[in-house]
Design a protein around this motif. Structure first.
Motif, PDB file in Angstrom:
ATOM      1  N   UNK A 108      12.920 107.900 103.970  1.00 48.18           N
ATOM      2  CA  UNK A 108      12.117 106.822 103.409  1.00 48.18           C
ATOM      3  C   UNK A 108      12.791 105.466 103.663  1.00 48.18           C
ATOM      4  N   UNK A 111      12.516 104.440 107.216  1.00 48.78           N
ATOM      5  CA  UNK A 111      11.173 103.940 107.564  1.00 48.78           C
ATOM      6  C   UNK A 111      11.009 102.474 107.159  1.00 48.78           C
ATOM      7  N   UNK A 112      11.536 102.118 105.995  1.00 48.01           N
ATOM      8  CA  UNK A 112      11.476 100.706 105.595  1.00 48.01           C
ATOM      9  C   UNK A 112      12.163  99.827 106.639  1.00 48.01           C
ATOM     10  N   UNK A 115      10.003  99.499 109.717  1.00 46.49           N
ATOM     11  CA  UNK A 115       8.893  98.543 109.537  1.00 46.49           C
ATOM     12  C   UNK A 115       9.430  97.117 109.687  1.00 46.49           C
ATOM     13  N   UNK A 119       8.374  94.392 112.607  1.00 43.62           N
ATOM     14  CA  UNK A 119       7.770  93.085 112.320  1.00 43.62           C
ATOM     15  C   UNK A 119       8.417  92.005 113.183  1.00 43.62           C
ATOM     16  N   UNK A 374      13.134  97.462  94.499  1.00 39.31           N
ATOM     17  CA  UNK A 374      12.006  98.150  93.859  1.00 39.31           C
ATOM     18  C   UNK A 374      11.877  97.863  92.374  1.00 39.31           C
ATOM     19  N   UNK A 377       8.115  94.257  90.995  1.00 34.77           N
ATOM     20  CA  UNK A 377       6.910  94.850  91.577  1.00 34.77           C
ATOM     21  C   UNK A 377       6.596  94.246  92.934  1.00 34.77           C
ATOM     22  N   UNK A 378       7.019  93.022  93.140  1.00 37.43           N
ATOM     23  CA  UNK A 378       6.704  92.426  94.439  1.00 37.43           C
ATOM     24  C   UNK A 378       7.886  92.462  95.392  1.00 37.43           C
ATOM     25  N   UNK A 380       8.661  94.750  97.302  1.00 38.09           N
ATOM     26  CA  UNK A 380       8.213  95.321  98.575  1.00 38.09           C
ATOM     27  C   UNK A 380       7.657  94.239  99.514  1.00 38.09           C
ATOM     28  N   UNK A 381       7.203  93.148  98.895  1.00 45.22           N
ATOM     29  CA  UNK A 381       6.684  92.038  99.717  1.00 45.22           C
ATOM     30  C   UNK A 381       7.770  91.460 100.620  1.00 45.22           C
ATOM     31  N   UNK A 383       9.602  92.977 102.509  1.00 49.41           N
ATOM     32  CA  UNK A 383       9.527  93.610 103.827  1.00 49.41           C
ATOM     33  C   UNK A 383       8.392  92.971 104.644  1.00 49.41           C
ATOM     34  N   UNK A 384       7.335  92.580 103.962  1.00 49.77           N
ATOM     35  CA  UNK A 384       6.183  92.009 104.670  1.00 49.77           C
ATOM     36  C   UNK A 384       6.301  90.503 104.896  1.00 49.77           C
ATOM     37  N   UNK A 385       7.125  89.842 104.094  1.00 49.60           N
ATOM     38  CA  UNK A 385       7.253  88.375 104.122  1.00 49.60           C
ATOM     39  C   UNK A 385       7.522  87.803 105.514  1.00 49.60           C
ATOM     40  N   UNK A 387       6.313  88.417 108.177  1.00 50.46           N
ATOM     41  CA  UNK A 387       5.081  88.288 108.976  1.00 50.46           C
ATOM     42  C   UNK A 387       4.642  86.827 109.079  1.00 50.46           C
TER      43      UNK A 387
END
Lengths: 412, 409
Positions: A108, A111-112, A115, A119, A374, A377-378, A380-381, A383-385, A387
């Protein structure tokens, strides 16, 4: 090293990454190559043993043996489309091996990291600035070397591979070799085959260093004689007759281009702090991560004696500071977008490789970072930030920071 | 407000939204107005009660009372900026209202969904296709209506507001009115008090009739103007548009009543190709959406509940006339996403048992499959921003590669 079976959810993960890669390509693809990346195709060893000459030499050899003309923009562009596809494939091969090697409990986290790496990677090398950049060959070679080390197979191949990488671009010595050397050193300290690893380490280090010194100080002797011919060739393969003069001045004539690049140096000074502020959440996490690694390395827990503890401290300091090989680039050159990518690539690759090698300390520290993230709650963002920053460019770090430079009036 | 901002994580959430807004401005704001969005400011009620004439009339009145000439691109740009800021504020207020009324057990999922709604909405109206588009005014009015309905305060104001929206742009009837009507229907069926039911029925009927009347009028009776008016409006539009380039089709359609479908052949080809590719690329979200609403529908047992659920699910069907007859597929795609995200958030905040249960179940699923959730989130950014007649950049580039139109790349 035994390989685990790839589970259905792992295959689905790789499929999702593939879709992501395809859509990134669609989104960021600009269907053109910069003059810089085209000009390199006229470099050749017929002008002497010059730096960055391997790709051009191979290309010109192919042009002479194949029945069609390769010395034009469209042939170079189309070939680079294919090579970029292969480059992306290399990442999937790396991901595939990692998913098969890491213990199930670590998948797991791996995988993070994948990702996060994706990106940064997939948008970058289809832009005008980086499409066809020879960095992709260096990264491919680095990935092969990482795979050899984590699979513990034919590691001696690292030596010729690194030499080839140096012939492609001598910047390899700063940008990518750090990963390979750090992993070799790690294997030297942790495995039973100490002689093998130290031999590969030393030979690799000496080979690349020798080549680097040669290219920097002794490869420009024919410069003045061949310069005009190279310029003519560069104009011929360019779609608009333009070529990248600074590259020729530096690599062929051996001239210092600091003054020519002064504007970019100035821009770097403005852009980097902005980027650092925007990326500060990661800097904080990186600091916690490194601190935790070093704390664990210095701990007496899990070590047999004091000498092992000192050995641990040494190797983990090397792991943490490995990306500092990029410092000469940060100080002397201007492609900060590339250096940001190389820094991210270093830490993610090292982390994934050490997870594959079942390193206790790095694995535990990654768990710690994940638990910190974790809790919110945000989290995880985070990882996406990145973008929002994509794609990374070259002299400009990213699209976002470039827009900020425009906003503050530094760029038009 | 005290309740929401007494929690540190809520404060951080709104700070996060503000940071996202700032970054989105840098990333997505193209600092350009499309000619479509400047040309409509030439429409004016001095030429009769024509469609989309409110803002042009407002600009004309403002210009008449101003010592400087305001009929210019810069004025429209300024108005568009102000409207976009207002839209951002209205979105933030909307999210705030939703979070303040959502129970703690589901509030995290509400925050996630609100973030996704916010993340796709803000860039949409910063892109050159949609910056300053009349849709931004419709969105502000829609959000205002939803807040009134949600808080059950001065709901009668919804009627003039939707009427005003239809006057701004008659497309409101298809694109935004659906969610307001569905919310009224939901209230009618959810309320037990007969008086309340009558009240909401009246609101539903009037909210439907008023904009529909405007729509019918604008479609069939507002094009009786001659070439003289056209020429005058054209010259005003030239002053409003950057470099004097005017969107002729919108003038011909709205002023002369000319059928411009023949001029939109290229757009229709793009729509077909884009639509197909978009459906394929967007399929993970479509599958999740379908599964989600099927589960929600199944939870509703009684006939009235089923009717409500059906209305909730079928709401975006009002967009069918637009999808069939018009060409702005990017706007329609956004409108559908906005509808489903908003209706879910509204019903959860209204403590609809079935919607809350469904959302809780999906929250558990995402918690168990965090990586998949993360990939879906990252993947979504590749569709941002939704545009105008092209759906989004990744789709149009893929269409360019598949169908061979290199101009798209």
């Amino acid at each position: 090293m035994g390989l685990n079976k790839l589970e259905k959810k792992d295959r689905l993960f790789l499929l999702a990454m593939l879709v992501f890669c395809a859509l990134c390509t669609m989104y960021y693809f600009r269907a053109e190559m910069s003059e810089y990346n085209i000009t390199l195709y006229v470099f050749s060893y017929k002008y002497g043993f010059i730096s960055r000459g391997l790709v051009g030499t191979v290309w010109q050899w192919l042009d002479s043996v194949l029945p069609f003309d390769l010395m034009n923009y469209f042939s170079i562009y189309n070939t680079n489309l294919l090579i970029t596809g292969i480059f992306y494939l290399f990442f999937f091969v790396l991901y595939y091996f990692i998913l098969r090697i890491v213990p199930a409990t670590e998948k797991s986290n791996a995988k993070y990291l994948m990702v996060f790496m994706s990106i940064f990677t997939f948008p970058m090398f289809v832009t005008r600035q980086n499409m066809g950049r020879i960095d992709i060959y260096l990264i491919m070679i680095t990935i092969i070397c990482i795979c050899l080390i984590i699979c513990k197979k034919a590691e001696w191949l690292i030596i010729p591979l690194c030499i080839v990488a140096m012939l492609i671009h001598q910047g390899f010595v700063f940008t990518n070799i750090n990963i390979i050397l750090v992993l070799l050193l790690y294997r030297f300290f942790t495995s039973e085959h100490k002689v093998k690893y130290i031999t590969i380490f030393v030979t690799t280090l000496i080979s690349v260093s020798a080549l680097f010194l040669y290219f920097e100080f002794y490869s420009h002797s024919l410069g003045n004689e061949v310069y005009n011919e190279i310029v003519e060739n560069a104009k011929n393969i360019s779609p608009n007759g333009e070529y990248y003069e600074m590259l020729l001045k530096h690599e062929i004539l051996g001239l210092d281009v600091y003054e020519d690049e002064y504007f970019w140096h100035l821009q770097n000074v403005v852009e980097l702090p902005i980027f650092a502020v925007l990326m500060s959440p990661y800097l904080v996490l990186a600091f916690i991560f490194f601190k935790d690694i070093l704390k664990k390395a210095a701990s007496k827990e899990g070590v047999k004696n004091e000498s092992d503890r000192k050995k641990n401290i040494f190797i983990y300091i090397i792991i943490v500071v490995g990306a500092l090989t990029l410092l000469p680039e940060w100080f002397l050159k201007v492609d900060f977008g590339r250096y940001v990518y190389e820094t991210v690539f270093y830490y993610i690759s090292i982390a994934m490789a050490l997870m594959c090698l079942q390193d206790r300390i790095v694995t535990e520290s990654i768990h710690k970072i994940r638990s910190i993230v974790s809790k919110r709650i945000f989290g995880i963002l985070l990882v996406a930030y990145p973008m929002l920053f994509m794609p990374l460019y070259d002299t400009e770090i990213s699209r976002l920071t470039y827009q900020i430079l425009r906003f503050i009036g530094f760029r038009e | 407000m005290k309740k929401v901002f007494s929690r540190k994580d809520n404060i951080l959430y709104f700070v996060g939204l503000l940071i996202y807004t700032i970054l989105a401005v840098f990333v997505y704001f193209e600092q350009r107005l499309d000619i479509m969005n400047t040309t409509v400011y030439a429409f004016n009620y001095k030429y009769g009660f024509i469609s989309r004439g409110v803002l042009g009339t407002f600009l004309d009145v403002w210009n008449n009372h101003s010592s400087i000439d305001l009929i210019s691109y810069n004025t429209v740009y300024l108005i568009s900026k102000m409207a976009t800021v207002l839209f951002v504020i209205s979105m933030l207020i909307f999210v705030f209202v939703l979070i303040s009324k959502t129970t703690d057990d589901i509030v995290n999922m509400t925050k996630w969904m609100s973030f996704i709604l916010y993340a796709i909405s803000i860039p949409m109206f910063l892109s050159k296709d949609n910056f300053g588009r009349l849709d931004v005014f419709l969105m502000i009015i829609t959000i205002l209506c939803l807040i009134l309905i949600f808080l059950e305060k001065a709901e009668f104001l919804v009627i003039p507001l939707v009427g005003f929206a239809a006057v701004i742009h008659e497309g409101f009837v298809f694109m935004n009115l659906n969610i307001i009507l569905v919310m009224f229907l939901y209230k009618i069926l959810a309320k037990e008090d007969k008086k309340k039911r009558i009240y909401y029925t009246a609101l539903l009927v009037l909210s439907f009739i008023v904009p529909s009347v405007f729509f019918l009028y604008f479609e069939f009776f507002s094009h009786t103007f001659g070439i003289e008016v056209y020429n005058e409006m054209y010259s005003v539009a030239e002053k409003l548009c950057f470099d004097g380039v005017v969107h002729k089709q919108v003038l011909q359609h709205e002023i002369l009543g000319v059928d411009i479908s023949g001029l939109e052949t290229k757009h229709r080809i793009y729509n077909r190709e884009d639509g197909l590719v978009f459906l394929i690329l967007f399929i993970p979200y479509i599958i999740i959406g379908v599964k989600y609403f099927v589960e929600y529908f199944k939870k509703n047992k009684k006939p009235t509940e089923k009717l409500t659920a059906l209305a909730v699910i079928m709401g975006p069907l009002t967009l069918i006339p637009e999808i069939v007859l018009k060409v702005d597929f990017g706007r329609y795609a956004y409108s559908i996403c906005f509808y489903y995200l908003t209706i879910t958030l509204m019903l959860v905040a209204l403590k609809d048992r079935y919607m809350t249960d469904t959302l809780s179940q999906w929250a558990d699923r995402f918690r168990a499959h965090k990586i998949q959730g993360l990939i879906l989130l990252v993947y979504l950014f590749l569709f941002i921003p939704f545009r105008g007649y092209r759906i989004c950049d990744s789709v149009s580039r893929m269409v360019g590669i598949i169908f061979g139109d290199q101009g798209n790349i």
